[in-house]
Design a protein around this motif. Structure first.
Motif, PDB file in Angstrom:
ATOM      1  N   TYR A   1       7.028   6.219  -5.632  1.00 40.79           N
ATOM      2  CA  TYR A   1       6.883   5.845  -4.214  1.00 40.79           C
ATOM      3  C   TYR A   1       7.183   4.352  -4.034  1.00 40.79           C
TER       4      TYR A   1
ATOM      5  N   ASN B   1      14.687   1.152  -0.631  1.00 41.76           N
ATOM      6  CA  ASN B   1      15.040   1.226   0.787  1.00 41.76           C
ATOM      7  C   ASN B   1      14.989  -0.142   1.459  1.00 41.76           C
ATOM      8  N   ILE B   2      13.986  -0.928   1.109  1.00 39.89           N
ATOM      9  CA  ILE B   2      13.812  -2.225   1.773  1.00 39.89           C
ATOM     10  C   ILE B   2      14.854  -3.248   1.317  1.00 39.89           C
TER      11      ILE B   2
ATOM     12  N   TRP C   1       3.424   7.793  -8.241  1.00 34.26           N
ATOM     13  CA  TRP C   1       3.115   6.640  -7.380  1.00 34.26           C
ATOM     14  C   TRP C   1       4.079   5.490  -7.637  1.00 34.26           C
TER      15      TRP C   1
ATOM     16  N   ALA D   1      10.912   3.709  -4.554  1.00 30.74           N
ATOM     17  CA  ALA D   1      11.708   4.201  -3.408  1.00 30.74           C
ATOM     18  C   ALA D   1      11.576   3.252  -2.228  1.00 30.74           C
ATOM     19  N   ASN D   2      10.360   2.807  -1.954  1.00 37.70           N
ATOM     20  CA  ASN D   2      10.176   1.851  -0.849  1.00 37.70           C
ATOM     21  C   ASN D   2      10.968   0.570  -1.089  1.00 37.70           C
TER      22      ASN D   2
ATOM     23  N   MET E   1      10.366   2.728   4.719  1.00 36.67           N
ATOM     24  CA  MET E   1       9.263   2.492   3.777  1.00 36.67           C
ATOM     25  C   MET E   1       8.202   3.545   4.088  1.00 36.67           C
ATOM     26  N   ILE E   2       7.749   4.246   3.051  1.00 37.61           N
ATOM     27  CA  ILE E   2       6.743   5.278   3.285  1.00 37.61           C
ATOM     28  C   ILE E   2       5.362   4.625   3.333  1.00 37.61           C
ATOM     29  N   VAL E   3       4.713   4.775   4.481  1.00 38.25           N
ATOM     30  CA  VAL E   3       3.372   4.210   4.626  1.00 38.25           C
ATOM     31  C   VAL E   3       2.316   5.308   4.552  1.00 38.25           C
ATOM     32  N   ASN E   4       2.733   6.560   4.705  1.00 49.48           N
ATOM     33  CA  ASN E   4       1.769   7.666   4.748  1.00 49.48           C
ATOM     34  C   ASN E   4       2.325   8.886   4.011  1.00 49.48           C
ATOM     35  N   PRO E   5       2.153   8.906   2.674  1.00 52.18           N
ATOM     36  CA  PRO E   5       2.723  10.017   1.890  1.00 52.18           C
ATOM     37  C   PRO E   5       2.251  11.359   2.458  1.00 52.18           C
ATOM     38  N   GLY E   6       3.190  12.266   2.637  1.00 54.09           N
ATOM     39  CA  GLY E   6       2.837  13.568   3.196  1.00 54.09           C
ATOM     40  C   GLY E   6       2.630  13.564   4.695  1.00 54.09           C
TER      41      GLY E   6
ATOM     42  N   ILE F   1       0.846  -1.196   0.000  1.00 53.67           N
ATOM     43  CA  ILE F   1       0.000   0.000   0.000  1.00 53.67           C
ATOM     44  C   ILE F   1       0.876   1.238   0.000  1.00 53.67           C
ATOM     45  N   VAL F   2       0.746   2.043  -1.048  1.00 50.11           N
ATOM     46  CA  VAL F   2       1.520   3.281  -1.127  1.00 50.11           C
ATOM     47  C   VAL F   2       0.649   4.488  -0.801  1.00 50.11           C
ATOM     48  N   ASN F   3      -0.678   4.309  -0.863  1.00 48.05           N
ATOM     49  CA  ASN F   3      -1.577   5.444  -0.662  1.00 48.05           C
ATOM     50  C   ASN F   3      -2.791   5.018   0.161  1.00 48.05           C
ATOM     51  N   PRO F   4      -2.631   5.034   1.502  1.00 43.34           N
ATOM     52  CA  PRO F   4      -3.745   4.562   2.347  1.00 43.34           C
ATOM     53  C   PRO F   4      -5.032   5.321   2.016  1.00 43.34           C
TER      54      PRO F   4
ATOM     55  N   TYR G   1      -0.065  -1.212   8.879  1.00 43.85           N
ATOM     56  CA  TYR G   1       0.193  -0.962   7.449  1.00 43.85           C
ATOM     57  C   TYR G   1       1.580  -1.483   7.059  1.00 43.85           C
TER      58      TYR G   1
END
Lengths: 398, 398
Positions: free
Chosen positions: A313, A320-321, A310, A316-317, B245-250, A246-249, B313
């Motif tokens: 995103y 990093n992982i 997106w 990038a995740n 890891m970005i779970v919440n953009p912004g 999930i990149v955009n909750p 998440y």
């Protein structure tokens, strides 16, 4: 932990390693094999003699050496004689190929898969007919040493059961067992993106790369992750389902039931919706949007930029992982990435940690839509590349 | 691809495998070793004789067998004689331990690290003094076979350079080289969460698990990923940085410069901010919030629920990406997870794909804050467990 291998296992393993070199590199001289494997020439001679007697390789004089002295014989795979069948059940097509040892595509057929045609028995019957046609047209003294199937969904390791294929509507279908029964030969099944990753590493843009992430766009987004040279399988073989990160909750609905998954935000369906082109689907729709953007259509361009952000995103995740050496974009993600590379790279620059983003290479697939099919062939070759003589004997006896 | 090992490499490997069994399991009978390693008893006898002559193991009669016949001798590690030093530079403490072969902690010291004290030379001097004290108190005939350091940041594989330690303020510090020079012995450095993962797998809650993700909370959130039994390193050894890891953009600002990273949303700093308790820091603050929530404080409880949802998440993404058998929560994430398990599990149920979430086990660390330290000891034992006799000879010669 077991002890080191006993001497009687060593010969089988050395035969396998030698055959794998010939399979992946094509014709190789005995001298080069000795060098690569760290064995002396007389051991190499004994191994090639055994493989040649079985009909897996042939030996010949090199065309031109340019060196003085007796030239080293060249060992080449018997591609016409020893082959596998590779099958691909994609979200929008069925493809079958006959692939010779050495990775040579000897024959190839493809039919579009009507998106309404998702009945497992119909799909399996269509595949079986394509496969049988190919076996019939093979030479009479040729040997099929394996059958591999790439499938667009989650495949359980070991028994080839499709647990979940959201883009074809399958849940818990034993496709490996059904197809094996229908064809009378064992069919090994893998996830299409996992096999695409293997194919790009063995025969594509990722040759020699030990840490690689392959992203396959085809309706959804599948992922195949190779770390330290090994495919990441996880407990049940489902590893690499990065499309459902999930990149955009709270974002776009995904076919999996979640919201804001990478495939829901950066896949072809999101692009088509954002571009307002819901009248077309699949690769054709993506190509039309990319073309329109290139001609200055601002809606198409904005859609690509948003999807690219997106995708960035997600990349990038993953960077990093995993700290991968390379991320490969395949299937329709190839076109989407090429048209939105600036957004992807910009997002990576903002959100990737320096130590991991400074060296990662973003690349497009060299095998395009065929990466899963070629990976299925490599899966099918696994047995003969593990125990060459026994596998050939067993396959010839059929 | 190299050929299978030659016979002269096999003895070294078998000595190493046998010693590893004894190191990980504690006292093992020769009969059991023969069974586990697939070797006959006379080969085991020859191997244990060599290891005992070197002083790495001793052999003795078992206390009680309950079986008729001649009992099989028990092989045990010489824990008092053969040891390593394990060091841990945490976000809020320095710890040093002397650990004997077999994983026995023989001595242990710890000092809190003032969060202002981030000067590399000062930290290295403090560690060196602790380490030297421990070596001085060791028996005169004992041998230090390695030194391992766990560090709370990104460590480059091979040379032990800290590329980035956001919670200690280090960038590109060659801590491995500096400490090696100061102590006059090679110091091997690893990321603290990677080493925590190894420790939980070897000696903690993940014993025998081949696909495990370890999340370590200590100011930030570090990750260590073991897949197929191997630590995920990636190209430069930075793999597993799941905290970014970005779970919440912004979302919330992260110390790395991004927004909405897992550690910014689900780490102790987010919890402390949400609970309005910025007057306290670290483990004590987390424990105070957990206590308050247990006593009915709604602000504390809501803060834990919110952090637990973001943690969920992150866990759902990792479960989808890796298909792990187990996710382990260590450091202060142990307390955070225990107090928000319902939120984590609920998010996983919504966003995890069925085939991967149905079998994953969520567990708390068995080694608590010491997982990185114990992992550093295992790192330090790596040489003697790869080539026992040569490593011991080299170490004794100092």
């Amino acid at each position: 932990m077991r002890a080191a291998p006993a001497p009687d296992e060593i010969r089988t393993r050395n035969l396998a390693v030698l055959l794998r070199h010939v399979h992946l590199s094509g014709p190789v001289s005995r001298a080069e094999l000795a060098e690569r494997m760290g064995l002396n020439r007389s051991t190499i001679l004994a191994l090639t003699t055994d493989l040649a007697a079985a009909g897996l390789v042939s030996e010949e004089l090199p065309r031109q050496t340019g060196k003085a002295g007796r030239p080293s014989l060249v060992v080449r795979p018997e591609s016409e004689r020893v082959f596998v069948l590779a099958l691909d059940v994609g979200a929008d097509r069925l493809a079958v190929a006959r692939v010779g040892l050495g990775g040579v595509i000897l024959d190839r057929r493809e039919t579009p898969r009507d998106s309404a045609a998702f009945d497992p028995d119909e799909v399996i019957e269509s595949l079986a007919v394509l496969a049988e046609t190919m076996i019939d047209t093979a030479g009479r003294d040729s040997v099929c040493v394996g059958v591999g199937l790439a499938f667009c969904g989650m495949v359980r390791q070991g028994d080839g059961v499709v647990r979940y294929g959201p883009n074809i509507g399958w849940v818990d279908v034993p496709v490996g067992a059904k197809l094996s029964e229908r064809l009378g030969v064992r069919v090994v099944v893998g996830n299409n993106a996992n096999l695409g990753a293997l194919a790009e590493r063995e025969r594509g843009v990722g040759a020699g790369v030990r840490d690689l992430i392959y992203l396959h766009g085809e309706v959804g987004i599948g992922g195949g992750v190779i770390m330290g040279g090994e495919l990441l399988g996880g407990e049940g073989g489902y590893g690499g389902e990065v499309g459902h990160m999930i990149v955009n909750p709270g974002g776009r609905s995904c076919r999996c039931g979640s919201r804001g998954c990478l495939e829901a935000e950066a896949g072809e369906l999101a692009l088509i919706a954002l571009a307002g082109r819901a009248d077309r689907t699949g690769r054709a729709a993506v190509e039309a949007i990319v073309d329109a953007a290139a001609r200055g259509d601002t809606i198409a361009r904005d859609a690509l930029h948003q999807v690219g952000d997106w995708l960035g995103y997600g990349v990038a995740n993953l960077v990093n992982i995993f700290n991968p050496t390379m991320v490969v974009f395949g299937g329709v993600l190839r076109e989407i990435y090429l048209a939105s590379a600036a957004q992807v790279r910009s997002r990576l620059a903002v959100n990737g940690l320096l130590a991991v983003r400074e060296r990662v290479r973003l690349r497009t697939s060299a095998l395009a839509d065929d990466a899963p099919l070629i990976g299925a062939a490599e899966l099918a070759f696994a047995d003969v590349l593990t125990d060459p003589l026994q596998t050939l004997a067993r396959s010839s006896g059929r």
